[in-house]
Design a protein around this motif. Sequence first.
Motif, PDB file in Angstrom:
ATOM      1  N   CYS A 110     114.974  44.344  76.556  1.00  0.00           N
ATOM      2  CA  CYS A 110     115.331  43.890  77.852  1.00  0.00           C
ATOM      3  C   CYS A 110     117.052  44.233  77.984  1.00  0.00           C
ATOM      4  CB  CYS A 110     115.133  42.640  78.101  1.00  0.00           C
ATOM      5  SG  CYS A 110     115.294  41.905  79.655  1.00  0.00           S
ATOM      6  N   LEU A 139     109.891  38.367  78.260  1.00  0.00           N
ATOM      7  CA  LEU A 139     109.743  39.482  77.350  1.00  0.00           C
ATOM      8  C   LEU A 139     109.856  38.949  75.950  1.00  0.00           C
ATOM      9  CD1 LEU A 139     111.664  42.090  79.256  1.00  0.00           C
ATOM     10  CD2 LEU A 139     109.282  41.919  79.382  1.00  0.00           C
ATOM     11  N   LEU A 189     110.482  45.442  71.908  1.00  0.00           N
ATOM     12  CA  LEU A 189     110.233  45.313  73.220  1.00  0.00           C
ATOM     13  C   LEU A 189     111.855  44.795  73.674  1.00  0.00           C
ATOM     14  CD1 LEU A 189     108.888  45.275  75.964  1.00  0.00           C
ATOM     15  CD2 LEU A 189     107.990  42.781  75.320  1.00  0.00           C
ATOM     16  N   LEU A 208     103.067  43.978  81.066  1.00  0.00           N
ATOM     17  CA  LEU A 208     104.211  44.582  81.292  1.00  0.00           C
ATOM     18  C   LEU A 208     104.027  45.430  82.711  1.00  0.00           C
ATOM     19  CD1 LEU A 208     105.267  46.185  77.818  1.00  0.00           C
ATOM     20  CD2 LEU A 208     106.196  44.200  79.126  1.00  0.00           C
TER      21      LEU A 208
END
Length: 317
Positions: free
Chosen positions: A271, A258, A269, A293
């Motif tokens: 995580c 990611l 973005l 994604l």
Amino acid sequence: MSLPAPQLLEEAAEWLLTLNFDGANEAQRQAFERWRAQSEAHGAAWARAERVMGTFASVPVDIGQQTVRRVGDRTLSRRRTLRLLTALLVGLPGGWLALRPLPLDALGAELTTAIGERRSLLLADGSQLVLNSDSALDVRFDAGIRRLHLRRGEVLVTTHADPVVPRRPFVVSLAQGEVEALGTRFSVRAEETLCRVAVFAHGVEVRPQQGAAIRLAAGQQAWFDARGVQRLAPVDEDASLWTHGMLLAHDRPLAEVLAELGRYRPGLLRCDPVVAGLRVSGALSLDDTDQALLALERTLPIRITRRTRYWVAVGAP
């Protein structure tokens, strides 16, 4: 107060650009007033846009002025400028630290790429470059040296025999040191703490500012800072697949994957640590990170939450 709808923020960004940098005429100003009066949501989106512009007056002078110049720079495409403005509208109100992700160190660079953009170039000596997403580079050739200065991001270099006699060394310089090509194909990436050099053919010499120089052969990569080389490891040819818009993962942690995808899309973005250690293997598109994604969501026990185009979180289902 909730964030205005993404479409309204994009429209507000368009009006911000038109009114502040395009020299709007009277008809355009009247059209803007009609747009703003359509609803409370339209007014809220514009109020947010005004706060963004006002924030530049309260941040450190050099950052505020450089950012405003970047937004108003006519050499940038309108699409890139709108994307920058919209990202600011989504993410700014939290103080000037929110401006840190902007590539201010790329201002004034000779060659740049936007987030998600790659650029191929042929240099005067016949060498070839591929500049990765969100990168900035200066080319400085003179009678004594062929030098690239990588300000940020990543570049893949395929050197060519120097047509000038005597031969001039080919060097990529960074804040932490420099890398000299020894007739080679290699990549250099400027990361937050360490620089990474990966060699795909022949060899290079890595010269940190303060540490000892070392030579790398094809199939080797190294991470270094100003103090010296910190880590060595083998490199796979797959490491250059970004030049074709692909990320190939071999049993990599989801958090790393990611983080890599995040280099190719604007905004945040995130995580969740709960899923960060999930292992990923497969090919993912860097040209269409939304599809990448989606592929991850289909194959892993994760859930992707999209608050806007510029705020995406990956967590447990």
